[in-house]
Write an enzyme that holds these catalytic residues in place. Sequence first.
Site, PDB file in Angstrom:
ATOM      1  CG  HIS A 430      47.662   5.631  27.591  1.00  0.00           C
ATOM      2  ND1 HIS A 430      46.437   4.866  27.405  1.00  0.00           N
ATOM      3  CD2 HIS A 430      47.334   6.923  26.964  1.00  0.00           C
ATOM      4  CE1 HIS A 430      45.508   5.584  26.800  1.00  0.00           C
ATOM      5  NE2 HIS A 430      45.988   6.825  26.473  1.00  0.00           N
ATOM      6  CD  GLU A 431      49.074  10.386  27.276  1.00  0.00           C
ATOM      7  OE1 GLU A 431      49.052  10.491  25.954  1.00  0.00           O
ATOM      8  OE2 GLU A 431      48.248   9.939  27.860  1.00  0.00           O
ATOM      9  CG  HIS A 434      47.877   8.519  22.331  1.00  0.00           C
ATOM     10  ND1 HIS A 434      46.848   7.928  21.811  1.00  0.00           N
ATOM     11  CD2 HIS A 434      47.688   8.608  23.527  1.00  0.00           C
ATOM     12  CE1 HIS A 434      45.938   7.957  22.727  1.00  0.00           C
ATOM     13  NE2 HIS A 434      46.306   8.329  23.731  1.00  0.00           N
TER      14      HIS A 434
END
EC number: 3.4.24.-
Length: 635
Positions: A430-431, A434
Amino acid sequence: MHGLLLAAGLLSLPLHVLAHPQPSTSTSLAGRAGAVDLNEFRVAHRSSYTSHDEMKKLPSIASFRQGTYLEVATELVKQTMPNMEFRLVDDHYVGDSGIGHVRFRQTMHGIDIDNSDFNVNVGKDGKILSHGNSFYTGPAPASNPMVKRDFIDPMQALNGVRKALNLPVKANGAHVENMSEHKVMFKGTSGALSDPTAKLCYMAKEDGSLALTWRVETDIGDNWLLSYMDAKESSKVHNVVDYVAHATFQVYKWGLADPTEGKRDILTNPWNLKTSPLTWLADGKTNFTATRGNNAIAQYNPDGGNDYENNYRPSPKNLKFEYPYSPDMNPPKTYIDASVTQLFYTSNVCHDLYYMLGFNEKAGNFQVNNRGQGGKGNDYVILNAQDGSGTNNANFATPPDGQPGRMRAYIWTRANPPRDASFEAGTIIHEYTHGLSNRLCGGPANSRCLNALESGGMGEGWGDFYATAVRLKPNDTRKTNYVKGGWVNNSPKGVRMYPYSTDMNVNPLVYTSNNKLNEVHAIGTVWCTMLYEVLWNLIDKHGKNDGPVPVFENGVPNDGKYLAMKLVMDGMAIQPCNPNFVQARDAILDADMNLTKGANKCEIWKGFAKRGLGVGAKFDPKNRTGSNQVPNECK
């Protein structure tokens, strides 16, 4: 900076420092006393998007003279925006899907309008595929502000930002050094991780006017801010963008979302030499024996500081990164070697997979040495394990291409013993995503294009989508439901409002749900829910490759899972700056038109339409209109 949750004090503007705690309605600065709610300073939606279908209705486009993709793109801007001043942004490239991506920045009196962009996508046939536009069309300032120097000095702007946002930056005794005609650096400050800078630029405002501003850049760790201070009133901040949106390797291998899904294995040379030809442990100049290489540098960061290069990282004999770990071990520092190794492994696999899907050097990926393949180097990802600057979260800071990304993985205290975010792959994917979405949307040189509320929400949704797609198991079907962040949060419900599901009884979210939502993680859950529908429509049509890498046929993944991941990624690069759901949907459809000649048009439309983003759905930030309709040819 983007985090998993909505940590107390982070906001999901263009950086990416958000994590995944339960959705909160407050996004403020770093959780400090007197912190300011950055939602008050979000950039408004201003972009339009002309899709491929709409382009076909414009006969004037067909008369464009042939030329390079740069010439074709420039001609489009000249014809679409006659008599306007603009410059070519130096981050244009042809992606691996054959689309030429070209971006322009509007200027006035030679000064950038920082939120006025025009992006053009040129297809493999040399014709315009689509374009996005947020150029300012209101009245121009009567005079050039540089002539009379009719604006406050940059030191006043820095002090104004410090006061307005309650920043922990001190400027007593600081002085200004010129970097260029419109940009300065502040030397002698304290409280920031690097010297603050200020750049004179315009900002197009929601009321249709233009404001001259100082764009003050301050990296204070958990927030990396671009604050647009009015250049005539040192107490007025117009907008704020946050870049942070918070050998052998013994690891949980790729595909295992967390320690509940399997056991750790010892993997030998797990890198992909097609995407990491220098391996994970070298940068072309130095061969490393620690968790450091061309794509990432991972270390223990217990004090939460910025001096990562001198921090501890495992450096085993004979490159055997094999360390004991069990979720029952306590305290967390007793297994720090395993934590750093896992974080390094998962992030490098992300690099390699995303590279195969199109996030390469030209597209602005994270590498020290780009080996002459385009883009800007010297920007691996800084990976901080057990980062001491926070708990119950994770975050990622995404500055423009050429500057390192920064991920912070925290300890989660909602279980006993505490749990380490490094071991939940979904959190790390998820990170890292980004970084992907911020470099692609707006182009590698502009990390400010996911700042509006709905586009910031999509940034969170993309992170969840890729994390969920990666964890799919061989026996999964469209009836399989997944929660986000269940292990680290010690909760079967995870950290989102609903599980990701194609069952409307399990997850009832639709496009108009956004009318009642004002927080990026909540809006991101709606977006990922839609993408999950599209994912399963494509899997049902093309099957599912359960291997760790896609198989391509003529540049197209031959299964539905990786095809969905590819189309979503291509859509990020096609869409305009600060897109809304409707524009991002159209960009994915245009990505499929380019890649497969629209072979999956109906599967994509049906997935979005099921969740209210069908033909006729309209964006209005206060009153979105939903639709379950699909094109006639898809009925």
